[in-house]
Write an enzyme that holds these catalytic residues in place. Structure first.
Site, PDB file in Angstrom:
ATOM      1  N   GLN A 187      62.388  54.823  45.259  1.00  0.00           N
ATOM      2  CA  GLN A 187      63.189  54.481  46.440  1.00  0.00           C
ATOM      3  C   GLN A 187      63.496  55.699  47.319  1.00  0.00           C
ATOM      4  O   GLN A 187      63.948  55.543  48.448  1.00  0.00           O
ATOM      5  CB  GLN A 187      64.507  53.810  46.016  1.00  0.00           C
ATOM      6  CG  GLN A 187      64.307  52.443  45.386  1.00  0.00           C
ATOM      7  CD  GLN A 187      65.629  51.841  44.955  1.00  0.00           C
ATOM      8  OE1 GLN A 187      66.122  52.121  43.878  1.00  0.00           O
ATOM      9  NE2 GLN A 187      66.221  51.023  45.812  1.00  0.00           N
ATOM     10  N   HIS A 246      61.634  48.247  39.790  1.00  0.00           N
ATOM     11  CA  HIS A 246      61.195  49.160  40.857  1.00  0.00           C
ATOM     12  C   HIS A 246      60.032  50.046  40.391  1.00  0.00           C
ATOM     13  O   HIS A 246      59.136  50.361  41.162  1.00  0.00           O
ATOM     14  CB  HIS A 246      62.347  50.076  41.291  1.00  0.00           C
ATOM     15  CG  HIS A 246      63.262  49.473  42.314  1.00  0.00           C
ATOM     16  ND1 HIS A 246      62.841  49.123  43.577  1.00  0.00           N
ATOM     17  CD2 HIS A 246      64.583  49.181  42.274  1.00  0.00           C
ATOM     18  CE1 HIS A 246      63.868  48.630  44.264  1.00  0.00           C
ATOM     19  NE2 HIS A 246      64.938  48.651  43.493  1.00  0.00           N
ATOM     20  N   HIS A 288      66.750  45.643  36.804  1.00  0.00           N
ATOM     21  CA  HIS A 288      66.473  45.734  38.243  1.00  0.00           C
ATOM     22  C   HIS A 288      65.743  47.044  38.566  1.00  0.00           C
ATOM     23  O   HIS A 288      64.729  47.050  39.260  1.00  0.00           O
ATOM     24  CB  HIS A 288      67.798  45.642  39.011  1.00  0.00           C
ATOM     25  CG  HIS A 288      67.696  45.869  40.487  1.00  0.00           C
ATOM     26  ND1 HIS A 288      68.065  44.919  41.410  1.00  0.00           N
ATOM     27  CD2 HIS A 288      67.269  46.933  41.213  1.00  0.00           C
ATOM     28  CE1 HIS A 288      67.852  45.382  42.636  1.00  0.00           C
ATOM     29  NE2 HIS A 288      67.377  46.619  42.541  1.00  0.00           N
ATOM     30  N   GLU A 289      66.262  48.159  38.020  1.00  0.00           N
ATOM     31  CA  GLU A 289      65.655  49.462  38.317  1.00  0.00           C
ATOM     32  C   GLU A 289      64.285  49.593  37.659  1.00  0.00           C
ATOM     33  O   GLU A 289      63.368  50.185  38.234  1.00  0.00           O
ATOM     34  CB  GLU A 289      66.579  50.605  37.885  1.00  0.00           C
ATOM     35  CG  GLU A 289      67.927  50.646  38.580  1.00  0.00           C
ATOM     36  CD  GLU A 289      67.844  50.535  40.096  1.00  0.00           C
ATOM     37  OE1 GLU A 289      66.870  51.031  40.694  1.00  0.00           O
ATOM     38  OE2 GLU A 289      68.740  49.929  40.695  1.00  0.00           O
ATOM     39  N   GLY A 308      72.562  51.705  41.009  1.00  0.00           N
ATOM     40  CA  GLY A 308      71.318  52.159  40.415  1.00  0.00           C
ATOM     41  C   GLY A 308      70.341  52.595  41.493  1.00  0.00           C
ATOM     42  O   GLY A 308      70.398  52.094  42.621  1.00  0.00           O
ATOM     43  N   CYS A 349      70.016  45.380  46.729  1.00  0.00           N
ATOM     44  CA  CYS A 349      69.100  46.502  46.530  1.00  0.00           C
ATOM     45  C   CYS A 349      69.228  47.445  47.719  1.00  0.00           C
ATOM     46  O   CYS A 349      69.202  46.988  48.864  1.00  0.00           O
ATOM     47  CB  CYS A 349      67.665  45.980  46.416  1.00  0.00           C
ATOM     48  SG  CYS A 349      66.462  47.289  46.130  1.00  0.00           S
ATOM     49  N   LEU A 350      69.363  48.740  47.424  1.00  0.00           N
ATOM     50  CA  LEU A 350      69.530  49.713  48.511  1.00  0.00           C
ATOM     51  C   LEU A 350      68.294  49.771  49.403  1.00  0.00           C
ATOM     52  O   LEU A 350      68.374  50.244  50.526  1.00  0.00           O
ATOM     53  CB  LEU A 350      69.837  51.099  47.931  1.00  0.00           C
ATOM     54  CG  LEU A 350      71.171  51.208  47.176  1.00  0.00           C
ATOM     55  CD1 LEU A 350      71.333  52.590  46.557  1.00  0.00           C
ATOM     56  CD2 LEU A 350      72.343  50.884  48.094  1.00  0.00           C
TER      57      LEU A 350
HETATM   58 NI    NI Z   1      66.825  47.973  44.032  1.00  0.00          NI
END
Ligand code: NI
Length: 169
Positions: A51, A140, A136-137, A46, A94-95
């Site tokens: 991000q 963000h 999760h997304e 995701g 998380c990226l």
């Molecule tokens: Ni993330």
């Protein structure tokens, strides 16, 4: 399509609240495609627009196994309209916080309403990893990160480590 740079902590932009997309036009579609390519390349399941430095309520997801082939979701202005009563625990990564994993308990199933890549409203019932990834997304988009689920002490250690890294780069 082109790959975008993924922003990592402690960049303060990750704490911004993203604003709604007014219309899914060609520019938004291009961004969606670039985000998906960036996510596949990372690799991740995701990615939220914030991000890659765009504070818009936009995310891409694909939790399919490799042997299932790609199953991407593009979501503009996603909103959770129903949360399940049972929960699911998952060790989330998380990226934007590479190398860090946090065990998080969230509702195990959700119904999410969003605008798709064609500009049409959709409603999706999700469970399992997809339900976790959606939540999760969505976090963000409101500036919330997985480290917020850690104890303050552990969070401070992670932030300090990333600050040090950022200075060294
Ligand atoms: Ni993330």
């Amino acid at each position: 399509m082109s790959k975008l740079e993924i922003i990592t902590i402690p960049d303060p932009i990750l704490r911004e609240i993203s604003t709604p997309i007014e219309r899914v036009d060609d520019d938004v579609r291009r961004l969606m495609d670039d985000m998906l390519e960036t996510m596949y390349d990372a690799p991740g399941v995701g990615l939220a627009a914030i991000q890659v430095g765009v504070p818009k309520r936009l995310l891409v997801l694909d939790v399919a196994d490799e042997d299932q082939g790609p199953r991407p979701y593009f979501m503009a202005n996603p909103q959770i309209v129903r949360l399940g009563e049972t929960t699911r625990v998952h060790e989330e990564g998380c990226l934007s916080i590479p190398g860090v994993h946090v065990e998080i308990e969230r509702p195990g199933d959700v119904v999410v309403r969003y605008i798709d890549r064609r500009g049409e409203q959709q409603e999706l019932a999700a469970d399992g990893l997809l339900a976790t990834a959606i939540q999760h997304e969505l976090d963000h988009l409101d500036g919330r990160l997985i480290i917020d689920f850690m104890s303050r002490l552990k969070r401070d250690i992670v932030i300090r480590k990333f600050k040090k890294q950022a200075r060294a780069d």
